[in-house]
Design a protein around this motif. Structure first.
Motif, PDB file in Angstrom:
ATOM      1  N   LYS A 121      -0.274   0.231  18.343  1.00 25.02           N
ATOM      2  CA  LYS A 121       0.784  -0.783  18.154  1.00 25.02           C
ATOM      3  C   LYS A 121       0.349  -1.940  17.254  1.00 25.02           C
ATOM      4  CE  LYS A 121      -0.154  -3.731  22.139  1.00 25.02           C
ATOM      5  NZ  LYS A 121      -1.202  -3.454  23.041  1.00 25.02           N
ATOM      6  N   ASP A 122      -0.967  -2.071  17.012  1.00 26.25           N
ATOM      7  CA  ASP A 122      -1.445  -3.190  16.193  1.00 26.25           C
ATOM      8  C   ASP A 122      -0.996  -3.040  14.734  1.00 26.25           C
ATOM      9  OD1 ASP A 122      -2.702  -4.230  18.384  1.00 26.25           O
ATOM     10  OD2 ASP A 122      -4.646  -3.286  17.920  1.00 26.25           O
ATOM     11  N   PRO A 123      -0.655  -4.192  14.114  1.00 26.68           N
ATOM     12  CA  PRO A 123      -0.261  -4.121  12.702  1.00 26.68           C
ATOM     13  C   PRO A 123      -1.493  -4.035  11.800  1.00 26.68           C
ATOM     14  CG  PRO A 123      -0.217  -6.391  13.424  1.00 26.68           C
ATOM     15  CD  PRO A 123      -0.667  -5.573  14.625  1.00 26.68           C
ATOM     16  N   LEU A 124      -1.264  -3.563  10.569  1.00 25.76           N
ATOM     17  CA  LEU A 124      -2.333  -3.606   9.565  1.00 25.76           C
ATOM     18  C   LEU A 124      -1.949  -4.644   8.516  1.00 25.76           C
ATOM     19  CD1 LEU A 124      -3.216   0.191   9.241  1.00 25.76           C
ATOM     20  CD2 LEU A 124      -4.621  -1.639  10.252  1.00 25.76           C
ATOM     21  N   PRO A 125      -2.926  -5.276   7.920  1.00 31.22           N
ATOM     22  CA  PRO A 125      -2.607  -6.441   7.063  1.00 31.22           C
ATOM     23  C   PRO A 125      -2.091  -6.071   5.667  1.00 31.22           C
ATOM     24  CG  PRO A 125      -4.975  -6.103   7.125  1.00 31.22           C
ATOM     25  CD  PRO A 125      -4.387  -5.049   8.008  1.00 31.22           C
ATOM     26  N   PHE A 126      -1.148  -5.179   5.601  1.00 29.89           N
ATOM     27  CA  PHE A 126      -0.493  -4.848   4.315  1.00 29.89           C
ATOM     28  C   PHE A 126       0.853  -4.221   4.614  1.00 29.89           C
ATOM     29  CE2 PHE A 126      -3.642  -1.526   5.358  1.00 29.89           C
ATOM     30  CZ  PHE A 126      -2.805  -0.436   5.563  1.00 29.89           C
ATOM     31  N   ILE A 127       1.704  -4.124   3.603  1.00 29.76           N
ATOM     32  CA  ILE A 127       3.022  -3.511   3.793  1.00 29.76           C
ATOM     33  C   ILE A 127       2.993  -2.101   3.218  1.00 29.76           C
ATOM     34  CG2 ILE A 127       5.435  -3.620   3.042  1.00 29.76           C
ATOM     35  CD1 ILE A 127       5.121  -6.687   3.362  1.00 29.76           C
ATOM     36  N   VAL A 128       3.411  -1.148   4.043  1.00 31.48           N
ATOM     37  CA  VAL A 128       3.281   0.255   3.639  1.00 31.48           C
ATOM     38  C   VAL A 128       4.548   0.773   2.969  1.00 31.48           C
ATOM     39  CG1 VAL A 128       2.999   2.608   4.502  1.00 31.48           C
ATOM     40  CG2 VAL A 128       1.590   0.783   5.407  1.00 31.48           C
ATOM     41  N   PHE A 129       4.337   1.456   1.866  1.00 25.84           N
ATOM     42  CA  PHE A 129       5.404   2.260   1.247  1.00 25.84           C
ATOM     43  C   PHE A 129       5.000   3.721   1.430  1.00 25.84           C
ATOM     44  CE2 PHE A 129       6.702  -1.004  -2.270  1.00 25.84           C
ATOM     45  CZ  PHE A 129       7.254  -1.825  -1.301  1.00 25.84           C
ATOM     46  N   ASP A 130       5.950   4.547   1.834  1.00 22.14           N
ATOM     47  CA  ASP A 130       5.618   5.948   2.090  1.00 22.14           C
ATOM     48  C   ASP A 130       6.501   6.857   1.229  1.00 22.14           C
ATOM     49  OD1 ASP A 130       5.195   8.479   3.038  1.00 22.14           O
ATOM     50  OD2 ASP A 130       5.456   7.962   5.164  1.00 22.14           O
ATOM     51  N   THR A 131       5.889   7.524   0.275  1.00 18.12           N
ATOM     52  CA  THR A 131       6.674   8.377  -0.643  1.00 18.12           C
ATOM     53  C   THR A 131       7.381   9.504   0.104  1.00 18.12           C
ATOM     54  OG1 THR A 131       4.576   9.460  -1.145  1.00 18.12           O
ATOM     55  CG2 THR A 131       5.456   8.001  -2.828  1.00 18.12           C
ATOM     56  N   MET A 132       6.804   9.957   1.214  1.00 18.13           N
ATOM     57  CA  MET A 132       7.446  11.033   1.951  1.00 18.13           C
ATOM     58  C   MET A 132       8.752  10.558   2.578  1.00 18.13           C
ATOM     59  SD  MET A 132       5.731  13.687   4.619  1.00 18.13           S
ATOM     60  CE  MET A 132       6.021  12.918   6.203  1.00 18.13           C
ATOM     61  N   SER A 133       8.702   9.394   3.256  1.00 21.73           N
ATOM     62  CA  SER A 133       9.926   8.856   3.862  1.00 21.73           C
ATOM     63  C   SER A 133      10.956   8.507   2.792  1.00 21.73           C
ATOM     64  CB  SER A 133       9.606   7.594   4.673  1.00 21.73           C
ATOM     65  OG  SER A 133       8.566   7.850   5.570  1.00 21.73           O
ATOM     66  N   ILE A 134      10.489   7.932   1.697  1.00 20.13           N
ATOM     67  CA  ILE A 134      11.424   7.554   0.625  1.00 20.13           C
ATOM     68  C   ILE A 134      12.137   8.794   0.102  1.00 20.13           C
ATOM     69  CG2 ILE A 134      11.636   6.564  -1.698  1.00 20.13           C
ATOM     70  CD1 ILE A 134       9.142   4.842  -1.028  1.00 20.13           C
ATOM     71  N   ALA A 160      10.664  -0.887   1.518  1.00 16.82           N
ATOM     72  CA  ALA A 160      10.069  -0.928   2.851  1.00 16.82           C
ATOM     73  C   ALA A 160      11.053  -0.365   3.887  1.00 16.82           C
ATOM     74  CB  ALA A 160       9.678  -2.357   3.200  1.00 16.82           C
ATOM     75  N   GLU A 161      12.343  -0.681   3.696  1.00 17.21           N
ATOM     76  CA  GLU A 161      13.384  -0.150   4.593  1.00 17.21           C
ATOM     77  C   GLU A 161      13.304   1.361   4.707  1.00 17.21           C
ATOM     78  OE1 GLU A 161      16.085  -1.311   6.349  1.00 17.21           O
ATOM     79  OE2 GLU A 161      15.175  -3.311   6.152  1.00 17.21           O
ATOM     80  N   ARG A 162      13.035   1.981   3.592  1.00 16.59           N
ATOM     81  CA  ARG A 162      13.064   3.445   3.525  1.00 16.59           C
ATOM     82  C   ARG A 162      11.714   4.084   3.843  1.00 16.59           C
ATOM     83  NH1 ARG A 162      16.826   1.392   0.013  1.00 16.59           N
ATOM     84  NH2 ARG A 162      18.709   2.634  -0.338  1.00 16.59           N
ATOM     85  N   SER A 163      10.706   3.236   4.085  1.00 19.56           N
ATOM     86  CA  SER A 163       9.375   3.818   4.263  1.00 19.56           C
ATOM     87  C   SER A 163       9.038   4.057   5.736  1.00 19.56           C
ATOM     88  CB  SER A 163       8.322   2.901   3.656  1.00 19.56           C
ATOM     89  OG  SER A 163       8.472   2.884   2.259  1.00 19.56           O
ATOM     90  N   VAL A 191       0.853  -1.184   0.000  1.00 15.78           N
ATOM     91  CA  VAL A 191       0.000   0.000   0.000  1.00 15.78           C
ATOM     92  C   VAL A 191       0.892   1.239   0.000  1.00 15.78           C
ATOM     93  CG1 VAL A 191      -1.658   1.353   1.325  1.00 15.78           C
ATOM     94  CG2 VAL A 191      -1.959  -1.131   1.109  1.00 15.78           C
ATOM     95  N   LEU A 192       0.575   2.134  -0.926  1.00 21.36           N
ATOM     96  CA  LEU A 192       1.380   3.347  -1.061  1.00 21.36           C
ATOM     97  C   LEU A 192       0.623   4.547  -0.516  1.00 21.36           C
ATOM     98  CD1 LEU A 192       4.025   4.512  -2.413  1.00 21.36           C
ATOM     99  CD2 LEU A 192       2.549   5.106  -4.339  1.00 21.36           C
ATOM    100  N   VAL A 193       1.294   5.334   0.314  1.00 23.70           N
ATOM    101  CA  VAL A 193       0.696   6.576   0.820  1.00 23.70           C
ATOM    102  C   VAL A 193       1.775   7.642   0.876  1.00 23.70           C
ATOM    103  CG1 VAL A 193      -1.121   5.531   2.232  1.00 23.70           C
ATOM    104  CG2 VAL A 193       1.166   5.850   3.191  1.00 23.70           C
ATOM    105  N   HIS A 194       1.330   8.874   0.995  1.00 24.42           N
ATOM    106  CA  HIS A 194       2.286   9.947   1.240  1.00 24.42           C
ATOM    107  C   HIS A 194       2.070  10.395   2.682  1.00 24.42           C
ATOM    108  CE1 HIS A 194       5.176  12.976   0.009  1.00 24.42           C
ATOM    109  NE2 HIS A 194       4.490  13.848   0.725  1.00 24.42           N
ATOM    110  N   CYS A 195       3.021  10.115   3.567  1.00 23.27           N
ATOM    111  CA  CYS A 195       2.927  10.333   5.014  1.00 23.27           C
ATOM    112  C   CYS A 195       2.005   9.281   5.616  1.00 23.27           C
ATOM    113  CB  CYS A 195       2.429  11.737   5.344  1.00 23.27           C
ATOM    114  SG  CYS A 195       2.515  12.061   7.100  1.00 23.27           S
TER     115      CYS A 195
END
Lengths: 625, 232
Positions: free
Chosen positions: B154-167, B229-232, B133-137
């Motif tokens: 603290k609960d996880p969400l069932p997807f892996i986040v990519f964040d354009t802001m962090s990247i 993911a490392e960078r997100s 899942v891609l988001v900005h922030c």
């Protein structure tokens, strides 16, 4: 999808021709099918990533396409440009590859969607036709072209809509006096003479005055003694412009209109009065009788108005050029006639001849004068003196009428270009056998000739000599073709530049030198090869088809390209005229619409392709220089 | 390899998700989403389900703010596919402050006709869970989802986040204070400006930026999940 959600995509589509022509529903379908990709410099699309994909639209960045066979530049594209549709229905191998020059955001409209749109929307269909000439022909809708649809529509002006059905009809045996009465009853200028449903001739009021009354004829004699036979007629389906052209060309005021080979009505200058185009007819008539030089010069202002009207009313470029040429002819003829009045009769038979663009009936607003004189016999010094005076008078006055003197001095006022038929023949022979700089320059002007005044036969004889000599001299033809193809059409436009074949960016396009002339020059060579006497570019190409030198498809390509280029040229000249700027053949890409840019690219590609073909035909594909 | 995986953030996250299945907060409604297999760090991005999403909200803090609308668009084989785009309004009308609706140019009528918040978020999870899942922030979307579903931070969400802001921050880590607002990033990369803002347009704007970032990170190499993911 609610379009307010994607305003940018909609705006982009609405500005990108031909998608701007889509209905709201079709725009919806288009916007929601777009795929977006991103590419960095050096990335390449080719074969399976390009062939069969669809239409690529550049949203940001720059990409160029190069042919895969020889690596030559095919085009360069930036924001708003599109590419890929010629590869859309291919599989596997693509003809060219797209190389990204900058980071590029690319929109792809998949082929299935494009096919759907092509099917549904005519503007899109024509625009994306795989043939360049169909795409070009979709670019115009000239007032003097009639499509089947338009014939049905009431707004289209066919002669039908302006012709007069209240006819004065007589038979060949009707007396002159009864014909005159009939003309009065119908308030007509012309009576049609009909026998057994067949048109035998026409009689005008002036026929009765000049041929009968003035000659004290018996007014009870049958009308067939003074009627005009072998008359020009026009079909009811033809356009008002056709009628106009006929009136201008043949100096007639009334034309019988035919339907199914029967007289249907008449069309006259008066019935066309609502139409401002009539100005041409009256201008030419005035020129034909004018005796005062200053009066003629003052009439020349009308040239501009006529040109403006023709371009604004969307008359096809070919007609515009013919009308402008006819006007130029009339100015020249008027001055030659007055010169003869002042200098006395010419000492020997001669022809005053138009060369260059006027000879091709391709006069436009910027044309300068190219002309010469052919005399029947060699001239004595005294005789020469006469023609020098005549030529000086004509060329200087034409200059005052807005036909500037020729920079290269290719004019009758140059003693070299006043010569006997035999001398002219020797000029040609020399040029053809000895192709030096002078020969090339001179022949580029004098290979096209048309008689304006005097003995037409002299011109005809000279032209036949040219065709006979030239077509058997392959070296001459090869040289001309090589010189012509030394100029390549540009590849297209890119941002604010014109992109040349070598990848250079030029600030403007000289539409005459870089495109139009290239077609004229090819057509001239094909014309010589096909041994045709015509000087008209379209007619030369047609003759080449008849002589099996070109295919019908080639004709369509070249003539559509030629028409489109001239219409771009005229529209830009009109724009300059309205802004009070100096007219030129130079077009700055920023002044071109996206629409014109895309079509120019097609026209250039057609020229480049045919240059290759002509080069092969005339010089066997190798240079002789 | 197995030892390395112990330090792999994604591996850790996958385990967290599995563990969450036994949590009391994992309701029957959301359980199926957590049962879906997540990509691992060496998965190729172009083989994963991948969606860019954006929320329009009344403010940044989920404790006293609400989701107004949800938009998203899919990325298929490194290409943004409009065919997969979606957008809907969320009916939080009873909480909406008048002024925030003006900012977002969403009318109360649009909201009343919108989906119930929980239904909207569940539907969204159905589209995106088990994928990228891609988001900005990321905090905004993540926290609003959690709050709507009654989950803890603290609960996880069932997807892996990519964040354009962090990247973007990571790509420009040598600059002192890089401007990483979506608008600025786009401008810097020469992308056309998006004048209007709504959840769909912003998810699209984010996805376009991501395609460019992916080029920066991987060049022409095939991109894998881990480094992003490392960078997100």
């Amino acid at each position: 999808m609610d379009k307010s959600l994607l305003p940018n995509i909609y705006e982009f589509i609405s500005k990108t021709y031909p998608f701007s022509q889509l209905s709201e529903l079709e725009k919806d379908a288009t916007a929601t099918k777009i795929q977006i990709t991103y590419h960095s410099p050096g990335d390449v699309l080719e074969d399976e990533t390009l062939a069969g994909a669809g239409l690529f639209m550049v949203r940001a960045g720059v990409v160029e396409t190069r042919y895969k066979n020889d690596g030559s530049l095919r085009g360069r594209f930036s924001v708003g440009d599109t590419f890929g549709f010629t590869q859309m229905d291919k599989e596997g191998k693509s003809d060219y590859k797209a190389v990204f020059l900058e980071n590029t955001l690319l929109y792809l409209l998949p082929r299935t969607v494009l096919h759907y749109l092509i099917e549904k929307n005519k503007a899109v269909g024509d625009y994306f036709d795989s043939k360049e000439w169909v795409r070009l022909s979709s670019s115009h809708n000239y007032a003097d072209e009639i499509s089947e649809e338009e014939k049905q529509s009431s707004t289209f002006k066919s002669i039908d809509s302006v012709c007069n059905h209240d006819l004065a009809i007589v038979t060949p045996s009707t007396s002159i006096v009864d014909t005159a009465i009939k003309l009065g009853e119908h308030n007509a200028d012309m009576a049609v003479v009909i026998e057994y449903d067949e048109l035998k001739g026409v009689v005008t009021k002036s026929d009765i005055t000049l041929k009968a009354v003035a000659k004290s004829m018996d007014i009870n004699s049958p009308i067939n003694e003074i009627m005009t036979r072998n008359i020009m007629t026009i079909d009811a389906n033809q356009s008002v412009y056709d009628a106009l052209e006929m009136m201008v060309m043949y100096d007639i005021k009334n034309i019988p209109v035919m339907k199914n080979n029967k007289v249907f009505g008449t069309v006259s200058t008066t019935s066309l009065l609502q139409n401002s185009q009539l100005q041409t007819v009256y201008l030419c008539q005035e020129l034909q009788t004018a005796k005062d030089v200053n009066k003629i010069i003052s009439l020349s202002k009308q040239k501009k108005e006529i040109f403006e009207t023709l371009v604004t009313t969307n008359v096809k470029p070919h007609t515009i050029q013919k009308v402008m040429s006819h006007i130029a002819d009339n100015f020249a003829q008027a001055f030659v006639r007055i010169a003869e009045d002042q200098l006395g009769r010419a000492p020997v038979d001669y022809a005053f001849v138009a060369a260059g663009s006027q000879a091709r009936s391709e006069v436009q607003f910027l044309s300068d004068q190219d002309n010469c004189i052919i005399t029947k016999t060699e001239l004595t010094d005294e005789q020469r003196e006469y023609f020098v005076k005549l030529a000086k008078f004509v060329t200087e006055n034409l200059d005052k009428c807005g036909y500037p003197l020729c920079d290269g001095n290719f004019m009758a006022s140059n003693p070299r270009w006043v010569a006997s038929l035999d001398t002219w023949k020797s000029y040609y022979t020399k040029w053809i056998s000895d192709t030096d700089q002078d020969a090339i320059l001179s022949s580029s002007v004098f290979l096209d000739m048309r008689c304006l005044y005097g003995h037409t036969l002299l011109v005809k004889q000279l032209r036949m000599h040219l065709i006979e000599t030239a077509k058997n001299n392959s070296r001459f033809m090869a040289t001309l073709m090589n010189i012509s193809s030394a100029v390549s059409p540009p590849v297209g436009t890119f941002r604010q530049f014109v992109l040349t074949k070598d990848g250079d960016n030029k600030p403007y396009l000289n539409i005459k030198k870089q495109a139009i002339n290239l077609i004229i020059e090819m057509a001239r060579l094909y014309g010589i090869c096909a041994q045709t006497d015509t000087t008209d570019t379209y007619e030369r190409l047609k003759a080449a088809v008849k002589a099996d030198l070109l295919k019908e498809e080639d004709y369509k390509e070249l003539s559509e390209a030629y028409t489109f280029l001239n219409s771009v040229r005229f529209n830009h000249q009109l724009k300059s005229m309205k802004n009070g700027e100096k007219l030129s053949n130079n077009i700055v890409p920023n002044d071109l619409s996206q629409f014109e840019r895309n079509h120019l690219r097609d026209a250039f590609q057609i020229i480049a392709k045919h240059q290759k073909g002509a080069l092969f035909r005339f010089s066997g594909g190798r240079g002789v220089l | 390899m197995e030892i390395l995986k112990l330090f792999d953030r994604i591996e850790k996250y996958r385990k967290q998700c599995k563990k969450f299945l036994s949590s009391s907060r994992c309701t029957e409604e959301i359980r199926p989403f957590y049962e879906r297999e997540l990509p691992s760090s060496d998965s190729f991005i172009d083989q994963c389900k991948f969606t860019s999403i954006d929320f329009e909200t009344t403010g940044v803090d989920p404790t006293d703010n609400y989701i107004l609308s949800i938009g998203g668009i899919g990325l298929v084989k490194n290409s943004i596919d409009f065919n997969t785009s979606f957008h809907y309004f969320v009916n939080n009308s009873k909480y909406i402050k008048k002024d925030s609706a003006v900012i977002n140019q969403i009318t109360p009528e649009q909201l009343i006709n919108g989906k119930d918040p929980v239904v909207a978020v569940i539907e969204l999870l159905d589209k995106i869970s088990g994928g990228l899942v891609l988001v900005h922030c990321k905090y905004i979307e993540m926290n609003f989802i959690k709050k709507t579903l009654g989950l803890e931070e603290k609960d996880p969400l069932p997807f892996i986040v990519f964040d354009t802001m962090s990247i973007e921050k990571n790509l420009r880590r040598n600059e002192p204070n890089p401007d990483v607002r979506l608008v600025s990033i786009r401008e810097k990369r020469g992308f056309p400006a998006y004048e209007a803002h709504n959840a769909l347009v912003d998810s699209l704007a984010t996805a376009e930026v991501f395609l460019a970032q992916l080029k920066d990170l991987f060049g022409n190499k095939r991109a894998t999940v881990g480094p992003v993911a490392e960078r997100s």
